[in-house]
Design an enzyme around this catalytic site. Structure first.
Site, PDB file in Angstrom:
ATOM      1  N   GLY A 152       5.250  33.293  90.130  1.00 39.62           N
ATOM      2  CA  GLY A 152       6.460  33.103  89.322  1.00 39.62           C
ATOM      3  C   GLY A 152       6.628  34.231  88.322  1.00 39.62           C
ATOM      4  N   ALA A 153       6.148  35.415  88.711  1.00 41.25           N
ATOM      5  CA  ALA A 153       6.064  36.523  87.752  1.00 41.25           C
ATOM      6  C   ALA A 153       7.418  37.070  87.340  1.00 41.25           C
ATOM      7  CB  ALA A 153       5.194  37.644  88.331  1.00 41.25           C
ATOM      8  N   ALA A 154       8.475  36.777  88.111  1.00 37.85           N
ATOM      9  CA  ALA A 154       9.807  37.244  87.709  1.00 37.85           C
ATOM     10  C   ALA A 154      10.474  36.276  86.731  1.00 37.85           C
ATOM     11  CB  ALA A 154      10.694  37.421  88.943  1.00 37.85           C
ATOM     12  N   GLY A 183       7.339  28.027  90.006  1.00 37.24           N
ATOM     13  CA  GLY A 183       7.832  26.676  90.226  1.00 37.24           C
ATOM     14  C   GLY A 183       9.184  26.524  89.573  1.00 37.24           C
ATOM     15  N   ARG A 186      11.513  22.516  83.847  1.00 36.06           N
ATOM     16  CA  ARG A 186      12.308  21.368  83.417  1.00 36.06           C
ATOM     17  C   ARG A 186      13.504  21.868  82.609  1.00 36.06           C
ATOM     18  NH1 ARG A 186      10.847  16.746  79.217  1.00 36.06           N
ATOM     19  NH2 ARG A 186       9.676  18.408  78.195  1.00 36.06           N
ATOM     20  N   ASN A 202       7.755  20.731  92.908  1.00 36.88           N
ATOM     21  CA  ASN A 202       6.605  21.580  92.605  1.00 36.88           C
ATOM     22  C   ASN A 202       5.334  21.239  93.369  1.00 36.88           C
ATOM     23  OD1 ASN A 202       7.839  23.505  90.988  1.00 36.88           O
ATOM     24  ND2 ASN A 202       7.846  22.134  89.236  1.00 36.88           N
ATOM     25  N   ASP A 221      -0.484  22.972  73.897  1.00 33.66           N
ATOM     26  CA  ASP A 221      -0.426  21.767  73.063  1.00 33.66           C
ATOM     27  C   ASP A 221      -1.485  21.838  71.961  1.00 33.66           C
ATOM     28  OD1 ASP A 221       1.442  20.321  75.022  1.00 33.66           O
ATOM     29  OD2 ASP A 221      -0.268  20.859  76.261  1.00 33.66           O
ATOM     30  N   ARG A 273      -0.267  24.152  69.421  1.00 36.11           N
ATOM     31  CA  ARG A 273       0.817  23.506  68.657  1.00 36.11           C
ATOM     32  C   ARG A 273       0.236  22.576  67.596  1.00 36.11           C
ATOM     33  NH1 ARG A 273       4.363  22.136  74.094  1.00 36.11           N
ATOM     34  NH2 ARG A 273       5.720  23.970  73.994  1.00 36.11           N
ATOM     35  N   HIS A 333      -0.392  17.026  80.146  1.00 32.33           N
ATOM     36  CA  HIS A 333       0.537  17.937  79.463  1.00 32.33           C
ATOM     37  C   HIS A 333       1.933  17.315  79.588  1.00 32.33           C
ATOM     38  CE1 HIS A 333       2.705  21.366  78.035  1.00 32.33           C
ATOM     39  NE2 HIS A 333       3.393  21.412  79.158  1.00 32.33           N
ATOM     40  N   SER A 360       9.634  26.802  76.679  1.00 30.58           N
ATOM     41  CA  SER A 360       8.821  27.755  75.909  1.00 30.58           C
ATOM     42  C   SER A 360       8.251  28.823  76.842  1.00 30.58           C
ATOM     43  CB  SER A 360       7.697  27.017  75.210  1.00 30.58           C
ATOM     44  OG  SER A 360       6.945  26.312  76.161  1.00 30.58           O
TER      45      SER A 360
HETATM   46  N1  NAD Z   1       1.680  23.948  80.833  1.00 32.51           N
HETATM   47  C1  NAD Z   1       2.463  24.416  79.878  1.00 32.51           C
HETATM   48  O1  NAD Z   1       2.065  24.419  78.708  1.00 32.51           O
HETATM   49  C2  NAD Z   1       3.833  24.959  80.178  1.00 32.51           C
HETATM   50  C3  NAD Z   1       4.589  25.508  79.141  1.00 32.51           C
HETATM   51  C4  NAD Z   1       5.847  26.031  79.429  1.00 32.51           C
HETATM   52  C5  NAD Z   1       6.349  25.975  80.716  1.00 32.51           C
HETATM   53  N2  NAD Z   1       5.611  25.410  81.694  1.00 32.51           N
HETATM   54  C6  NAD Z   1       6.068  25.389  83.092  1.00 32.51           C
HETATM   55  O2  NAD Z   1       5.834  26.686  83.654  1.00 32.51           O
HETATM   56  C7  NAD Z   1       6.704  26.889  84.765  1.00 32.51           C
HETATM   57  C8  NAD Z   1       7.422  28.238  84.666  1.00 32.51           C
HETATM   58  O3  NAD Z   1       8.278  28.249  83.574  1.00 32.51           O
HETATM   59  P1  NAD Z   1       9.309  29.460  83.368  1.00 32.51           P
HETATM   60  O4  NAD Z   1      10.045  29.160  82.126  1.00 32.51           O
HETATM   61  O5  NAD Z   1       8.616  30.767  83.514  1.00 32.51           O
HETATM   62  O6  NAD Z   1      10.289  29.218  84.604  1.00 32.51           O
HETATM   63  P2  NAD Z   1      11.247  30.268  85.330  1.00 32.51           P
HETATM   64  O7  NAD Z   1      12.197  29.479  86.159  1.00 32.51           O
HETATM   65  O8  NAD Z   1      11.779  31.261  84.358  1.00 32.51           O
HETATM   66  O9  NAD Z   1      10.220  31.023  86.278  1.00 32.51           O
HETATM   67  C9  NAD Z   1       9.629  30.406  87.372  1.00 32.51           C
HETATM   68  C10 NAD Z   1       9.514  31.445  88.453  1.00 32.51           C
HETATM   69  O10 NAD Z   1       8.835  30.851  89.538  1.00 32.51           O
HETATM   70  C11 NAD Z   1       9.421  31.349  90.707  1.00 32.51           C
HETATM   71  N3  NAD Z   1       9.067  30.509  91.847  1.00 32.51           N
HETATM   72  C12 NAD Z   1       9.680  29.390  92.310  1.00 32.51           C
HETATM   73  N4  NAD Z   1       9.054  28.946  93.397  1.00 32.51           N
HETATM   74  C13 NAD Z   1       8.012  29.781  93.621  1.00 32.51           C
HETATM   75  C14 NAD Z   1       7.014  29.848  94.618  1.00 32.51           C
HETATM   76  N5  NAD Z   1       6.963  28.955  95.614  1.00 32.51           N
HETATM   77  N6  NAD Z   1       6.106  30.853  94.541  1.00 32.51           N
HETATM   78  C15 NAD Z   1       6.176  31.771  93.571  1.00 32.51           C
HETATM   79  N7  NAD Z   1       7.109  31.765  92.610  1.00 32.51           N
HETATM   80  C16 NAD Z   1       8.015  30.783  92.639  1.00 32.51           C
HETATM   81  C17 NAD Z   1      10.909  31.388  90.396  1.00 32.51           C
HETATM   82  O11 NAD Z   1      11.621  32.239  91.284  1.00 32.51           O
HETATM   83  C18 NAD Z   1      10.879  31.928  88.986  1.00 32.51           C
HETATM   84  O12 NAD Z   1      10.923  33.337  88.949  1.00 32.51           O
HETATM   85  C19 NAD Z   1       7.638  25.694  84.750  1.00 32.51           C
HETATM   86  O13 NAD Z   1       7.156  24.721  85.668  1.00 32.51           O
HETATM   87  C20 NAD Z   1       7.534  25.169  83.337  1.00 32.51           C
HETATM   88  O14 NAD Z   1       7.893  23.811  83.239  1.00 32.51           O
HETATM   89  C21 NAD Z   1       4.362  24.906  81.440  1.00 32.51           C
HETATM   90  O1  LMR Z   2       8.057  20.467  78.119  1.00 36.56           O
HETATM   91  C1  LMR Z   2       8.305  21.229  79.055  1.00 36.56           C
HETATM   92  O2  LMR Z   2       8.772  20.867  80.130  1.00 36.56           O
HETATM   93  C2  LMR Z   2       8.056  22.681  78.895  1.00 36.56           C
HETATM   94  C3  LMR Z   2       6.645  22.980  78.679  1.00 36.56           C
HETATM   95  O3  LMR Z   2       5.774  22.212  79.433  1.00 36.56           O
HETATM   96  C4  LMR Z   2       6.271  22.940  77.239  1.00 36.56           C
HETATM   97  O4  LMR Z   2       5.381  22.196  76.858  1.00 36.56           O
HETATM   98  O5  LMR Z   2       6.870  23.702  76.460  1.00 36.56           O
END
Ligand code: NAD
Ligand code: LMR
Length: 332
Positions: A12-14, A90, A93, A106, A160, A163, A188, A243
């Site tokens: 998901g590097a883009a 992925g 949300r 996901n 978290d 935070r 989470h 975030s």
């Molecule tokens: N655990 C945490 O604390 C935490 C915190 C923030 C966000 N998140 C989660 O992290 C994820 C990414 O967030 P984001 O804001 O960068 O989202 P985003 O939509 O900006 O980036 C996700 C990227 O994943 C790519 N992607 C989709 N399917 C894929 C696949 N099969 N293989 C490879 N890449 C794929 C998309 O094309 C996109 O570039 C989300 O699920 C978000 O809810 C988790």
């Molecule tokens: O709450 C979310 O869906 C985004 C992310 O997991 C976060 O904690 O910022």
């Protein structure tokens, strides 16, 4: 002698976390200022052009530690030989969605990427799942990559944890670096339990308990917990995006402490495979307090759990058991 480069995969590097995370890794924030890295970046074909733009920027930034960049939409190429895998890819949300809504999209991604990692990553590759539902995606990855040791698969709850440190530091008007040993238990998600019962602050008069310094149990047992639980949603409401910089920074903290060790007397929170510690059902990926040494985490044992905490530990475990069942139903 210069160290050999470590290969770090970011899926998901883009995306927006990816964009914040890859420069941190290339600058040594994740693995240290003397550790060269080769970045492997994976995204899906619709994001290929944007991914290539990120690669161009990495070249333009001329990071001395960055020894190579692989930018690809081919999961096998992305996973080949990686020592660390940060799984961010992925669907995030959006405002008004619960994590469960993003589940079916996901978990199927994590099932298929599990096999690619199992077959092609370096032996002993450490995996951190960031994408939501992070605990359950990590569990699916573990179950569909049976040859990766369970101790090598984790999910991110360090955001978290950070935070919670941030809220205590603001409330007490102390440096965040002087606050330690908060705990995030469980998922989470909004059922997580941010626990300050063992947390301390370094003061001029020595280490003091957070509970004693705050001296407001109603706030600690109410608003504080809720603020940390709901912080992800509050960021989404404010930014209309979830975030990213704080998530990227927490991912670096998570891997750095796992690989390089936690400081003496300090623990951190990591989502790891439950062995039944603290009567948390075995077989869930659950956030525990852990210390790390020599590249291995260990759950901190023997902490007292009062009745209030017990209920909260159980509630978030129940949610994870439900998520696990739901994930399997999405996959069948
Ligand atoms: N655990 C945490 O604390 C935490 C915190 C923030 C966000 N998140 C989660 O992290 C994820 C990414 O967030 P984001 O804001 O960068 O989202 P985003 O939509 O900006 O980036 C996700 C990227 O994943 C790519 N992607 C989709 N399917 C894929 C696949 N099969 N293989 C490879 N890449 C794929 C998309 O094309 C996109 O570039 C989300 O699920 C978000 O809810 C988790
Ligand atoms: O709450 C979310 O869906 C985004 C992310 O997991 C976060 O904690 O910022």
């Amino acid at each position: 002698m210069a160290k050999d480069p470590v290969r770090v995969l970011v899926t998901g590097a883009a995306g927006q976390i990816g964009y914040a995370l890859v420069p941190m890794i290339a600058r040594g924030v994740m693995l240290g200022p003397d550790q060269p890295v080769i970045l492997h970046m994976l995204d899906i074909p619709p994001a290929a052009e944007s991914l290539n733009g990120v690669k161009m920027e990495l070249v333009d930034a001329a990071f001395p530690l960055l020894k190579g960049v692989v930018a690809t939409t081919d999961v096998v190429e992305a996973c080949t030989g990686v020592n660390i895998a940060v799984m961010v890819g992925g669907f995030p949300r959006k405002e008004g969605m619960e994590r469960k809504d993003v589940m079916s999209k996901n978990v199927s991604i994590y099932k298929s990427q599990a096999s690619a990692l199992e077959k092609h990553a370096a032996a002993n590759c450490k995996v951190l799942v960031v994408a939501n539902p992070a605990n359950t995606n990590a569990l699916i990855l573990k179950e569909f990559a049976p040859s990766i040791p369970e101790k090598n698969i984790s999910c991110l709850t360090r955001l978290d944890h950070n935070r919670a440190l941030g809220q205590i530091s603001e409330r007490l008007n102390v440096q965040v670096s002087d606050v330690k040993n908060v705990i995030i238990w469980g998922n989470h998600s909004s059922t997580q339990y941010p626990d300050v019962n063992h947390a301390t602050v370094n003061t001029t008069a020595g280490e003091k308990a957070v509970r004693e310094l705050v001296a407001d149990d109603a706030w600690l047992n109410g608003e504080f917990i809720k603020t940390v639980q709901q912080r992800g949603a509050a960021i989404i409401k404010a930014r209309k995006l979830s975030s990213a910089l704080s998530a990227a920074s927490a991912a670096c903290d998570h891997i750095r402490d796992w690989v390089l060790g936690t400081p003496e007397g300090t623990w951190v929170s990591m989502g790891v495979y439950s062995d039944g510690s603290y009567n948390v059902p075995a077989g869930l990926i659950y956030s525990f307090p852990v210390t790390c040494q020599n590249g291995e985490w260990k759950i901190v044992q023997g902490l007292s759990i009062d009745e209030f905490s017990r209920k909260k530990l159980d509630l978030t475990a129940d949610e994870l058991s439900e998520e696990k069942a739901l994930a399997y139903s999405c996959l069948s």
